[in-house]
Design a protein around this motif. Sequence first.
Motif, PDB file in Angstrom:
ATOM      1  N   VAL A  18      44.081  38.578  33.943  1.00 29.60           N
ATOM      2  CA  VAL A  18      44.438  38.382  35.346  1.00 29.60           C
ATOM      3  C   VAL A  18      45.957  38.180  35.466  1.00 29.60           C
ATOM      4  O   VAL A  18      46.612  38.811  36.295  1.00 29.60           O
ATOM      5  CB  VAL A  18      43.666  37.180  35.956  1.00 29.60           C
ATOM      6  CG1 VAL A  18      44.253  36.768  37.293  1.00 29.60           C
ATOM      7  CG2 VAL A  18      42.187  37.520  36.105  1.00 29.60           C
ATOM      8  N   SER A  19      46.504  37.308  34.613  1.00 27.75           N
ATOM      9  CA  SER A  19      47.943  37.036  34.649  1.00 27.75           C
ATOM     10  C   SER A  19      48.759  38.289  34.385  1.00 27.75           C
ATOM     11  O   SER A  19      49.684  38.600  35.136  1.00 27.75           O
ATOM     12  CB  SER A  19      48.321  35.978  33.598  1.00 27.75           C
ATOM     13  OG  SER A  19      47.898  34.723  34.016  1.00 27.75           O
ATOM     14  N   PHE A  20      48.407  38.999  33.327  1.00 27.10           N
ATOM     15  CA  PHE A  20      49.138  40.216  32.981  1.00 27.10           C
ATOM     16  C   PHE A  20      49.085  41.226  34.121  1.00 27.10           C
ATOM     17  O   PHE A  20      50.096  41.790  34.525  1.00 27.10           O
ATOM     18  CB  PHE A  20      48.562  40.832  31.694  1.00 27.10           C
ATOM     19  CG  PHE A  20      49.230  42.123  31.311  1.00 27.10           C
ATOM     20  CD1 PHE A  20      50.462  42.120  30.676  1.00 27.10           C
ATOM     21  CD2 PHE A  20      48.639  43.346  31.614  1.00 27.10           C
ATOM     22  CE1 PHE A  20      51.094  43.306  30.344  1.00 27.10           C
ATOM     23  CE2 PHE A  20      49.263  44.545  31.291  1.00 27.10           C
ATOM     24  CZ  PHE A  20      50.497  44.520  30.648  1.00 27.10           C
ATOM     25  N   THR A  21      47.885  41.438  34.653  1.00 33.11           N
ATOM     26  CA  THR A  21      47.690  42.418  35.730  1.00 33.11           C
ATOM     27  C   THR A  21      48.509  42.060  36.968  1.00 33.11           C
ATOM     28  O   THR A  21      49.206  42.905  37.534  1.00 33.11           O
ATOM     29  CB  THR A  21      46.189  42.496  36.113  1.00 33.11           C
ATOM     30  OG1 THR A  21      45.445  42.887  34.952  1.00 33.11           O
ATOM     31  CG2 THR A  21      45.943  43.495  37.226  1.00 33.11           C
ATOM     32  N   LEU A  22      48.445  40.803  37.383  1.00 34.90           N
ATOM     33  CA  LEU A  22      49.109  40.411  38.624  1.00 34.90           C
ATOM     34  C   LEU A  22      50.617  40.190  38.457  1.00 34.90           C
ATOM     35  O   LEU A  22      51.381  40.453  39.365  1.00 34.90           O
ATOM     36  CB  LEU A  22      48.423  39.182  39.224  1.00 34.90           C
ATOM     37  CG  LEU A  22      46.980  39.467  39.683  1.00 34.90           C
ATOM     38  CD1 LEU A  22      46.297  38.198  40.156  1.00 34.90           C
ATOM     39  CD2 LEU A  22      46.935  40.536  40.773  1.00 34.90           C
ATOM     40  N   LEU A 103      34.804  39.155  43.696  1.00 35.35           N
ATOM     41  CA  LEU A 103      35.004  40.236  42.724  1.00 35.35           C
ATOM     42  C   LEU A 103      34.137  39.930  41.512  1.00 35.35           C
ATOM     43  O   LEU A 103      34.052  38.781  41.079  1.00 35.35           O
ATOM     44  CB  LEU A 103      36.467  40.299  42.279  1.00 35.35           C
ATOM     45  CG  LEU A 103      37.485  40.670  43.361  1.00 35.35           C
ATOM     46  CD1 LEU A 103      38.872  40.245  42.957  1.00 35.35           C
ATOM     47  CD2 LEU A 103      37.440  42.162  43.599  1.00 35.35           C
ATOM     48  N   VAL A 104      33.491  40.964  40.970  1.00 36.28           N
ATOM     49  CA  VAL A 104      32.594  40.765  39.828  1.00 36.28           C
ATOM     50  C   VAL A 104      33.282  41.180  38.532  1.00 36.28           C
ATOM     51  O   VAL A 104      33.948  42.214  38.474  1.00 36.28           O
ATOM     52  CB  VAL A 104      31.267  41.544  40.047  1.00 36.28           C
ATOM     53  CG1 VAL A 104      30.349  41.389  38.845  1.00 36.28           C
ATOM     54  CG2 VAL A 104      30.564  41.057  41.310  1.00 36.28           C
ATOM     55  N   LYS A 105      33.139  40.336  37.498  1.00 36.13           N
ATOM     56  CA  LYS A 105      33.651  40.653  36.158  1.00 36.13           C
ATOM     57  C   LYS A 105      32.644  41.533  35.451  1.00 36.13           C
ATOM     58  O   LYS A 105      31.453  41.345  35.668  1.00 36.13           O
ATOM     59  CB  LYS A 105      33.817  39.368  35.330  1.00 36.13           C
ATOM     60  CG  LYS A 105      34.900  38.445  35.762  1.00 36.13           C
ATOM     61  CD  LYS A 105      35.029  37.353  34.712  1.00 36.13           C
ATOM     62  CE  LYS A 105      34.996  35.990  35.307  1.00 36.13           C
ATOM     63  NZ  LYS A 105      34.907  34.899  34.376  1.00 36.13           N
ATOM     64  N   ASP A 108      38.195  45.689  37.384  1.00 32.23           N
ATOM     65  CA  ASP A 108      39.110  46.805  37.213  1.00 32.23           C
ATOM     66  C   ASP A 108      40.491  46.300  37.658  1.00 32.23           C
ATOM     67  O   ASP A 108      40.645  45.897  38.811  1.00 32.23           O
ATOM     68  CB  ASP A 108      38.628  47.973  38.091  1.00 32.23           C
ATOM     69  CG  ASP A 108      39.628  49.104  38.176  1.00 32.23           C
ATOM     70  OD1 ASP A 108      40.622  49.102  37.427  1.00 32.23           O
ATOM     71  OD2 ASP A 108      39.426  49.993  39.022  1.00 32.23           O
ATOM     72  N   PRO A 109      41.486  46.290  36.751  1.00 26.77           N
ATOM     73  CA  PRO A 109      42.805  45.767  37.109  1.00 26.77           C
ATOM     74  C   PRO A 109      43.389  46.385  38.386  1.00 26.77           C
ATOM     75  O   PRO A 109      43.940  45.669  39.218  1.00 26.77           O
ATOM     76  CB  PRO A 109      43.669  46.104  35.885  1.00 26.77           C
ATOM     77  CG  PRO A 109      42.689  46.142  34.752  1.00 26.77           C
ATOM     78  CD  PRO A 109      41.427  46.698  35.349  1.00 26.77           C
ATOM     79  N   GLU A 114      44.699  45.801  44.186  1.00 27.51           N
ATOM     80  CA  GLU A 114      44.430  46.331  45.530  1.00 27.51           C
ATOM     81  C   GLU A 114      43.898  45.228  46.454  1.00 27.51           C
ATOM     82  O   GLU A 114      44.354  45.074  47.588  1.00 27.51           O
ATOM     83  CB  GLU A 114      43.431  47.477  45.411  1.00 27.51           C
ATOM     84  CG  GLU A 114      43.058  48.149  46.709  1.00 27.51           C
ATOM     85  CD  GLU A 114      41.915  49.160  46.506  1.00 27.51           C
ATOM     86  OE1 GLU A 114      41.003  49.152  47.331  1.00 27.51           O
ATOM     87  OE2 GLU A 114      41.963  49.921  45.515  1.00 27.51           O
ATOM     88  N   VAL A 115      42.928  44.464  45.968  1.00 28.83           N
ATOM     89  CA  VAL A 115      42.329  43.394  46.766  1.00 28.83           C
ATOM     90  C   VAL A 115      43.359  42.304  47.068  1.00 28.83           C
ATOM     91  O   VAL A 115      43.483  41.844  48.204  1.00 28.83           O
ATOM     92  CB  VAL A 115      41.083  42.801  46.065  1.00 28.83           C
ATOM     93  CG1 VAL A 115      40.587  41.545  46.766  1.00 28.83           C
ATOM     94  CG2 VAL A 115      39.964  43.839  46.008  1.00 28.83           C
ATOM     95  N   VAL A 116      44.132  41.908  46.049  1.00 21.03           N
ATOM     96  CA  VAL A 116      45.153  40.874  46.242  1.00 21.03           C
ATOM     97  C   VAL A 116      46.185  41.331  47.273  1.00 21.03           C
ATOM     98  O   VAL A 116      46.573  40.569  48.161  1.00 21.03           O
ATOM     99  CB  VAL A 116      45.802  40.483  44.896  1.00 21.03           C
ATOM    100  CG1 VAL A 116      47.042  39.630  45.109  1.00 21.03           C
ATOM    101  CG2 VAL A 116      44.799  39.756  44.016  1.00 21.03           C
TER     102      VAL A 116
END
Length: 121
Positions: A18-22, A103-105, A108-109, A114-116
């Motif tokens: 999550v951190s890396f993606t965001l 969001l379900v784990k 998809d990064p 997109e959602v954020v």
Amino acid sequence: MAKTILAVDDSASIRQMVSFTLKSAGYEITEAVDGQDGLNKAKSKSFNLILTDQNMPNMDGLSLIKNLRAMPNYKTVPILMLTTESGDTMKMQGKAAGATGWLVKPFDPAKLVEVVKKVIG
């Protein structure tokens, strides 16, 4: 100024993803290891968005959301559940607690970003 996001999950690998993606998308991330840690961090700093897992030790995601929604500065802050739970009953409980979205784990990064972006820009 970067938008700040609190990522709450007891899984170190999920927090890292999550951190890396965001961070790659330009957001500032603070990580918390469970709901209690997340609540403590939310009390000491303001966030534009909170991402939380449901199943965690010490305090689960629904309890975290209820606690955050009881605080004046988190009444309107978007809170997204990022969890393996996908049942309608759990989603209804999340909505009742004050979750903004679900969001379900595994996630998809690209979808997460997109959602954020939709929620906080």
